[in-house]
Design a protein around this motif. Structure first.
Motif, PDB file in Angstrom:
ATOM      1  N   PRO A 158       1.049  -1.501  -0.168  1.00  0.00           N
ATOM      2  CA  PRO A 158       0.320  -0.254  -0.110  1.00  0.00           C
ATOM      3  C   PRO A 158       0.897   1.465  -0.125  1.00  0.00           C
ATOM      4  O   PRO A 158       0.876   2.250  -0.766  1.00  0.00           O
ATOM      5  CB  PRO A 158      -0.968  -0.236   1.498  1.00  0.00           C
ATOM      6  CG  PRO A 158      -0.985  -2.035   1.526  1.00  0.00           C
ATOM      7  CD  PRO A 158       0.378  -2.400   1.350  1.00  0.00           C
ATOM      8  N   GLU A 159       2.286   0.940   0.827  1.00  0.00           N
ATOM      9  CA  GLU A 159       2.726   2.412   0.705  1.00  0.00           C
ATOM     10  C   GLU A 159       3.206   2.236  -0.636  1.00  0.00           C
ATOM     11  O   GLU A 159       3.693   3.971  -1.411  1.00  0.00           O
ATOM     12  CB  GLU A 159       3.494   2.552   1.443  1.00  0.00           C
ATOM     13  CG  GLU A 159       3.660   2.791   2.477  1.00  0.00           C
ATOM     14  CD  GLU A 159       3.243   0.940   3.658  1.00  0.00           C
ATOM     15  OE1 GLU A 159       2.976  -0.131   2.757  1.00  0.00           O
ATOM     16  OE2 GLU A 159       1.643   1.243   5.001  1.00  0.00           O
ATOM     17  N   GLU A 160       3.789   1.708  -0.573  1.00  0.00           N
ATOM     18  CA  GLU A 160       4.248   1.508  -2.621  1.00  0.00           C
ATOM     19  C   GLU A 160       3.669   2.731  -3.709  1.00  0.00           C
ATOM     20  O   GLU A 160       3.622   3.213  -4.239  1.00  0.00           O
ATOM     21  CB  GLU A 160       5.067   0.394  -2.918  1.00  0.00           C
ATOM     22  CG  GLU A 160       6.080  -0.276  -2.643  1.00  0.00           C
ATOM     23  CD  GLU A 160       6.907  -1.300  -2.987  1.00  0.00           C
ATOM     24  OE1 GLU A 160       7.808  -1.884  -2.849  1.00  0.00           O
ATOM     25  OE2 GLU A 160       5.963  -2.163  -3.564  1.00  0.00           O
ATOM     26  N   TYR A 161       2.101   1.162  -3.764  1.00  0.00           N
ATOM     27  CA  TYR A 161       1.561   2.192  -4.209  1.00  0.00           C
ATOM     28  C   TYR A 161       0.698   3.923  -4.388  1.00  0.00           C
ATOM     29  O   TYR A 161       0.442   4.462  -4.732  1.00  0.00           O
ATOM     30  CB  TYR A 161      -0.398   1.533  -4.399  1.00  0.00           C
ATOM     31  CG  TYR A 161      -0.874   1.304  -5.106  1.00  0.00           C
ATOM     32  CD1 TYR A 161      -0.832   0.637  -6.332  1.00  0.00           C
ATOM     33  CD2 TYR A 161      -2.046   3.094  -4.963  1.00  0.00           C
ATOM     34  CE1 TYR A 161      -1.953   1.176  -7.807  1.00  0.00           C
ATOM     35  CE2 TYR A 161      -3.131   2.835  -6.614  1.00  0.00           C
ATOM     36  CZ  TYR A 161      -3.200   1.902  -7.398  1.00  0.00           C
ATOM     37  OH  TYR A 161      -3.772   2.197  -8.098  1.00  0.00           O
ATOM     38  N   THR A 162       0.733   4.082  -2.922  1.00  0.00           N
ATOM     39  CA  THR A 162      -0.164   5.305  -2.983  1.00  0.00           C
ATOM     40  C   THR A 162       1.296   6.305  -3.355  1.00  0.00           C
ATOM     41  O   THR A 162       0.982   7.010  -3.941  1.00  0.00           O
ATOM     42  CB  THR A 162      -0.254   5.387  -1.033  1.00  0.00           C
ATOM     43  OG1 THR A 162      -1.125   4.806  -0.497  1.00  0.00           O
ATOM     44  CG2 THR A 162      -0.194   6.815  -1.300  1.00  0.00           C
ATOM     45  N   LYS A 163       2.538   5.615  -3.012  1.00  0.00           N
ATOM     46  CA  LYS A 163       3.837   6.592  -3.478  1.00  0.00           C
ATOM     47  C   LYS A 163       3.243   6.867  -4.862  1.00  0.00           C
ATOM     48  O   LYS A 163       3.600   7.931  -5.688  1.00  0.00           O
ATOM     49  CB  LYS A 163       4.884   6.589  -3.117  1.00  0.00           C
ATOM     50  CG  LYS A 163       6.298   7.225  -2.822  1.00  0.00           C
ATOM     51  CD  LYS A 163       7.484   5.790  -2.118  1.00  0.00           C
ATOM     52  CE  LYS A 163       8.460   7.906  -3.046  1.00  0.00           C
ATOM     53  NZ  LYS A 163       9.975   6.823  -2.906  1.00  0.00           N
ATOM     54  N   MET A 217       0.802   9.068  -6.133  1.00  0.00           N
ATOM     55  CA  MET A 217       1.167  10.326  -6.181  1.00  0.00           C
ATOM     56  C   MET A 217       2.195  11.155  -6.669  1.00  0.00           C
ATOM     57  O   MET A 217       1.732  12.392  -7.318  1.00  0.00           O
ATOM     58  CB  MET A 217       1.018  10.938  -4.817  1.00  0.00           C
ATOM     59  CG  MET A 217       0.213  10.499  -3.628  1.00  0.00           C
ATOM     60  SD  MET A 217      -1.503  10.879  -4.110  1.00  0.00           S
ATOM     61  CE  MET A 217      -1.497  12.693  -3.272  1.00  0.00           C
ATOM     62  N   GLU A 218       2.941  10.391  -7.477  1.00  0.00           N
ATOM     63  CA  GLU A 218       3.798  10.968  -8.050  1.00  0.00           C
ATOM     64  C   GLU A 218       3.245  10.927  -9.817  1.00  0.00           C
ATOM     65  O   GLU A 218       3.909  11.937 -10.218  1.00  0.00           O
ATOM     66  CB  GLU A 218       5.065   9.573  -8.406  1.00  0.00           C
ATOM     67  CG  GLU A 218       6.090  10.058  -7.205  1.00  0.00           C
ATOM     68  CD  GLU A 218       7.028   8.784  -7.117  1.00  0.00           C
ATOM     69  OE1 GLU A 218       7.285   7.866  -8.076  1.00  0.00           O
ATOM     70  OE2 GLU A 218       8.069   9.018  -6.197  1.00  0.00           O
ATOM     71  N   LYS A 219       1.940   9.296 -10.085  1.00  0.00           N
ATOM     72  CA  LYS A 219       1.528  10.595 -11.311  1.00  0.00           C
ATOM     73  C   LYS A 219       0.464  11.005 -11.130  1.00  0.00           C
ATOM     74  O   LYS A 219       0.469  12.067 -12.527  1.00  0.00           O
ATOM     75  CB  LYS A 219       0.935   8.873 -11.468  1.00  0.00           C
ATOM     76  CG  LYS A 219       1.949   7.576 -11.936  1.00  0.00           C
ATOM     77  CD  LYS A 219       0.762   6.461 -12.830  1.00  0.00           C
ATOM     78  CE  LYS A 219       0.243   6.319 -11.897  1.00  0.00           C
ATOM     79  NZ  LYS A 219      -0.226   5.037 -12.489  1.00  0.00           N
ATOM     80  N   LEU A 220       0.029  11.762 -10.105  1.00  0.00           N
ATOM     81  CA  LEU A 220      -0.472  12.124  -9.888  1.00  0.00           C
ATOM     82  C   LEU A 220      -0.095  14.031  -9.964  1.00  0.00           C
ATOM     83  O   LEU A 220      -0.530  14.665 -10.854  1.00  0.00           O
ATOM     84  CB  LEU A 220      -1.669  12.483  -8.158  1.00  0.00           C
ATOM     85  CG  LEU A 220      -1.961  14.015  -8.365  1.00  0.00           C
ATOM     86  CD1 LEU A 220      -3.654  13.865  -8.962  1.00  0.00           C
ATOM     87  CD2 LEU A 220      -2.987  13.877  -6.758  1.00  0.00           C
TER      88      LEU A 220
END
Lengths: 168, 60
Positions: free
Chosen positions: B4-9, B12-15
């Motif tokens: 979940p931490e990797e996915y969220t990071k 947020m980078e793609k955003l």
């Protein structure tokens, strides 16, 4: 969430001028329908219900704007949402005991006129009793009277009708 | 599968890089000016005054 919050939000999404123009747009149609079909003494317009109806139409439409990233809604969408909410809220209400059939379904009849104008924007009498169109129109009337109404199904119906009309 | 931490990071980078924008749909509607409203409502009034409108009322 109070009424003030909703109206302030609607004014921000659409602008105060757009909201005022939309109210004029719908109310003038309601009044013309009422006058031309001589509904006085049989039916009355409950203005509180109409106010709620306007609020519900605009609130529903406002949610589409950020979702689709558009800022001008087309007439098919505006009409579909208006027709659906009028049938749901029923701003026209019957005042007499001995009813005509058309009085029972007066909100549906008004909404159908809104839809019909979008189906035939240029000529009010165009091909209404064409055999194919007539069968389709009877199905739409049945849908408005007896089925669960949703703005999105009405929108799809209008788009489908216009596609058929343009391909003849 | 990412944590979940990797996915969220990653999300947020793609955003941040503008990779998650929706395709803009065409601006396909009219501006609801008073001139436009009056023109459309005049057309609606023509419909109400037509024989078609009487036929429509009989369908209900």
């Amino acid at each position: 969430m109070g009424e003030d919050y909703i109206w302030n939000w609607l004014n921000q999404v659409f602008s105060e001028e757009y909201v005022a123009n939309f109210i004029y747009f719908l109310y003038e149609r309601v009044k013309d329908f009422f006058d031309i079909h001589k509904l006085e003494n049989r039916v009355y317009l409950n203005e509180s219900v109409f106010d709620a109806c306007v609020r519900d139409i605009l609130t529903d439409l406002a949610r589409i704007i950020p979702f689709h990233d558009i800022y001008n809604l087309n007439l098919v969408k505006i009409t579909s949402y208006s027709a659906a909410w009028i049938i749901r809220r029923k701003p026209f209400q019957v005042v007499q005991k001995n009813l005509l059939n058309e009085d029972i379904f007066v909100n549906e009849a008004f909404s159908f006129h809104l839809l019909y104008q979008v189906m035939n924007p240029r000529d009010a009498n165009k091909r209404f009793y064409n055999e194919v169109a007539c069968s389709y129109i009877n199905q739409v009337v049945y849908h408005l009277k007896y089925r669960n109404i949703h703005p999105q199904t009405i929108e799809l119906m209008l788009t489908g009708f216009n596609l058929g009309e343009n391909s003849i | 599968m990412k944590t979940p931490e990797e996915y969220t990071k990653n999300f947020m980078e793609k955003l941040k890089n503008g990779e998650l924008k929706k395709d803009n749909l065409p601006n396909n509607g009219p501006t609801l000016t008073m001139d436009y409203v009056k023109k459309e409502n005049a057309s609606f009034r023509d419909l109400l005054q037509s024989e078609t409108s009487k036929k429509i009322m009989k369908l209900f």
